[in-house]
Design an enzyme around this catalytic site. Structure first.
Site, PDB file in Angstrom:
ATOM      1  N   TYR A  50     -16.035 -13.593   5.866  1.00  0.00           N
ATOM      2  CA  TYR A  50     -16.927 -12.736   6.883  1.00  0.00           C
ATOM      3  C   TYR A  50     -18.260 -13.843   6.886  1.00  0.00           C
ATOM      4  O   TYR A  50     -18.733 -14.079   5.763  1.00  0.00           O
ATOM      5  CB  TYR A  50     -17.254 -11.518   6.773  1.00  0.00           C
ATOM      6  CG  TYR A  50     -15.940 -10.603   7.420  1.00  0.00           C
ATOM      7  CD1 TYR A  50     -14.980 -10.132   6.557  1.00  0.00           C
ATOM      8  CD2 TYR A  50     -15.742 -10.188   8.781  1.00  0.00           C
ATOM      9  CE1 TYR A  50     -13.904  -9.537   7.054  1.00  0.00           C
ATOM     10  CE2 TYR A  50     -15.006  -9.310   9.142  1.00  0.00           C
ATOM     11  CZ  TYR A  50     -14.052  -8.987   8.170  1.00  0.00           C
ATOM     12  OH  TYR A  50     -12.850  -8.169   8.865  1.00  0.00           O
TER      13      TYR A  50
ATOM     14  N   TYR B 265      -8.236 -11.388   3.411  1.00  0.00           N
ATOM     15  CA  TYR B 265      -9.502 -11.181   2.794  1.00  0.00           C
ATOM     16  C   TYR B 265      -9.364 -10.250   1.736  1.00  0.00           C
ATOM     17  O   TYR B 265      -9.147  -9.055   1.770  1.00  0.00           O
ATOM     18  CB  TYR B 265     -10.558 -10.440   3.952  1.00  0.00           C
ATOM     19  CG  TYR B 265     -11.563  -9.713   3.541  1.00  0.00           C
ATOM     20  CD1 TYR B 265     -11.533  -8.198   3.695  1.00  0.00           C
ATOM     21  CD2 TYR B 265     -12.821 -10.263   2.806  1.00  0.00           C
ATOM     22  CE1 TYR B 265     -12.371  -7.667   3.186  1.00  0.00           C
ATOM     23  CE2 TYR B 265     -13.780  -9.594   2.740  1.00  0.00           C
ATOM     24  CZ  TYR B 265     -13.641  -7.985   2.543  1.00  0.00           C
ATOM     25  OH  TYR B 265     -14.558  -7.249   2.315  1.00  0.00           O
TER      26      TYR B 265
ATOM     27  N   ARG C  69      -6.797  -7.456   2.471  1.00  0.00           N
ATOM     28  CA  ARG C  69      -6.675  -7.128   3.772  1.00  0.00           C
ATOM     29  C   ARG C  69      -5.648  -8.264   4.347  1.00  0.00           C
ATOM     30  O   ARG C  69      -5.812  -9.200   4.478  1.00  0.00           O
ATOM     31  CB  ARG C  69      -7.758  -6.816   4.412  1.00  0.00           C
ATOM     32  CG  ARG C  69      -8.910  -5.973   4.165  1.00  0.00           C
ATOM     33  CD  ARG C  69      -8.707  -4.496   4.173  1.00  0.00           C
ATOM     34  NE  ARG C  69      -7.591  -4.099   5.076  1.00  0.00           N
ATOM     35  CZ  ARG C  69      -7.746  -3.755   6.423  1.00  0.00           C
ATOM     36  NH1 ARG C  69      -8.894  -3.964   7.117  1.00  0.00           N
ATOM     37  NH2 ARG C  69      -6.718  -3.472   7.209  1.00  0.00           N
TER      38      ARG C  69
ATOM     39  N   HIS D  26      -6.740  -9.667  10.351  1.00  0.00           N
ATOM     40  CA  HIS D  26      -7.164  -8.606  11.276  1.00  0.00           C
ATOM     41  C   HIS D  26      -8.398  -9.238  12.153  1.00  0.00           C
ATOM     42  O   HIS D  26      -9.042  -9.829  11.653  1.00  0.00           O
ATOM     43  CB  HIS D  26      -7.029  -7.179  10.773  1.00  0.00           C
ATOM     44  CG  HIS D  26      -8.382  -7.110   9.847  1.00  0.00           C
ATOM     45  ND1 HIS D  26      -8.278  -7.669   8.601  1.00  0.00           N
ATOM     46  CD2 HIS D  26      -9.706  -6.696  10.112  1.00  0.00           C
ATOM     47  CE1 HIS D  26      -9.711  -7.317   7.843  1.00  0.00           C
ATOM     48  NE2 HIS D  26     -10.301  -6.809   8.820  1.00  0.00           N
TER      49      HIS D  26
ATOM     50  N   HIS E 269     -11.042  -6.816  14.402  1.00  0.00           N
ATOM     51  CA  HIS E 269     -11.607  -5.631  14.557  1.00  0.00           C
ATOM     52  C   HIS E 269     -12.007  -5.660  16.210  1.00  0.00           C
ATOM     53  O   HIS E 269     -12.398  -6.471  16.750  1.00  0.00           O
ATOM     54  CB  HIS E 269     -13.044  -5.549  13.897  1.00  0.00           C
ATOM     55  CG  HIS E 269     -12.968  -5.256  12.555  1.00  0.00           C
ATOM     56  ND1 HIS E 269     -12.741  -3.972  11.913  1.00  0.00           N
ATOM     57  CD2 HIS E 269     -12.770  -6.281  11.503  1.00  0.00           C
ATOM     58  CE1 HIS E 269     -12.752  -4.481  10.530  1.00  0.00           C
ATOM     59  NE2 HIS E 269     -12.823  -5.832  10.260  1.00  0.00           N
TER      60      HIS E 269
END
Lengths: 195, 235
Positions: free
Chosen positions: B107, B146, B156, B159, B161
């Site tokens: 990120y 991630y 994770r 994905h 969001h």
């Protein structure tokens, strides 16, 4: 692909947590969605709504996101479902969003909402954070409003928990300021409504 | 308060609970007191209204909206779908805010310091809006998995969001879109917090070859269904 079931409904998509990295998308500078909800010339009394989000240990939650939806000073919502929406104050967005990076604190700059229907003046509030799989819904009322005793939604709340929804006016502030913490869990837990 | 219009409520069978112990940070953040049923007043029937002025063309192309000195690395994908309420009506002018990791699973936010490269040409943030048919589209780079510290060797699944505004504030939804066949889904406490298996599947996008654009981008389809549909008043 979403499709109808036998009852003619579509089944809802599950909620998921907002997570810890929403800032660049949801809180970025210069966006129309911010904690400053009233432009110059907005009608009514300028007010600040501030407080701290806390967890079950009473610790501040610095990675939450708070959203506020409200009517204008005349109690009109800027939305077609409000029969008076054509007269809604164009200088008030009615919607605000804040992070809580400042030690768990949020601060909204807005106008004090008027009464809507037979309800006391209130803010509609949503709370999101890492560790919350579903957002939480609450309302905020104001401690200097006598109509709180007749509010139909506050009346549904057990009497000893109502104070968790009533923001206190700060007597010495230069701008009208109301303070209320949002407590996710534990002692003094805020009343949350069905989402 | 008498207002004949009621809205459909959140289907608790379709959503995760607040408390889900395998997702550690819910332990101190899940409300424990009973939720009070909220009547649907004008405050619930209204909500912020968005439209064409809310989104620019570049907002909905995450493969271009942060370009500085080249193209972002990774697989370009097109994501499209409809937003419906649970009566099956399209939700028009639904604002969708998007964020994700880059192709390496990193990120842009400084809170993410795990050892995967930052892409100088990608911030993974964007917005899109549904049209008159309730349909949205955006272009991005497929995110990577991630790692996070929830438990040992926790990752994770890839994905994106999604944060949605609908026709009223009760339709507000934050969710995550996952990718088909991802082996990490079975291991993810956030994905698995929703107890109903069919509900979980609704968070997984579908590869759609009719959306794929030749020599340019693979296509995925993801429909979203929100609560808060207006109910016909009982007469």
């Amino acid at each position: 692909m979403a499709c109808f079931n036998k009852a003619g409904e579509m089944k809802q998509t599950p909620s998921q947590t907002v997570g810890p990295f929403f800032y660049d998308a949801l809180i970025a500078d210069g966006r129309q969605i911010s904690p400053v909800m009233a432009a110059a010339g907005a009608r009514g009394q300028r007010m600040i709504f501030t407080g701290c989000v806390k967890d079950g240990d009473g610790a501040p939650v610095p990675d939450a996101m708070i959203e506020v939806w409200q009517a204008d000073a005349a109690g009109i919502y800027a939305h077609p479902a409000d029969p008076r929406h054509a007269d809604a104050d164009p200088a008030l967005s009615g919607f605000g969003r804040s992070d809580t990076r400042a030690g768990g604190h949020f601060k909204f700059e807005t106008i004090k909402p008027g009464s809507v229907q037979d309800q006391a003046p209130h803010l509609t509030v949503r709370v999101f954070s890492r560790g919350m799989l579903l957002h939480a819904n609450t309302r905020v009322y104001f401690d200097d409003e006598p109509s709180n005793t007749r509010d139909p939604v506050l009346s549904l709340v057990p009497a000893m928990r109502r104070e968790t929804l009533i923001a206190k006016r700060l007597p010495t502030a230069a701008i009208l300021t109301y303070v209320l913490d949002i407590v996710l869990q534990g002692g003094g837990e805020t009343v949350f409504f069905t989402p | 308060m008498a207002n004949q219009t009621q809205l459909s409520r959140l289907d608790t069978q379709a959503h995760p609970p607040y408390l889900h112990a395998p997702y550690a940070s819910t332990l101190k953040r899940a409300p424990q007191q009973p939720l009070i049923p909220l009547p649907h007043t004008l405050s619930e029937l209204t909500g912020p209204v968005y439209g064409d002025g809310s989104v620019s063309a570049l907002d909905s192309d995450l493969s271009r909206n942060a370009v500085r000195n080249g193209e972002p690395i990774g697989e370009r994908i097109i994501v499209t779908g409809h937003v419906y309420d649970d009566a099956g009506r399209p939700v028009r002018n639904a604002l969708i805010e998007l964020w994700q990791a880059n192709a390496c699973g990193r990120y842009i936010h400084k809170l993410d310091q795990h050892p995967a490269p930052i892409d100088p040409n990608f911030t993974g943030a964007g917005r899109t809006l549904t049209n008159a048919l309730g349909e949205y589209t955006f272009v991005t780079i497929k995110p990577g998995a991630y790692p996070w510290k929830n438990h040992y060797n926790a990752w994770r699944p890839a994905h994106i969001h999604f944060s949605l505004f609908g026709a009223n504030i009760m339709q507000r939804l934050v969710t995550q879109m996952y990718f088909p066949g991802d082996p990490l889904l079975a291991l993810d406490p956030i994905y698995n917090s929703t107890p109903d298996a069919r509900a979980r599947e609704r968070m997984i996008s579908a590869y759609d070859h009719s959306v794929t654009s030749p020599e340019w981008a693979l296509g995925y389809r993801f429909d979203i269904v929100v609560c808060g549909a207006k109910q016909t008043p009982f007469e």
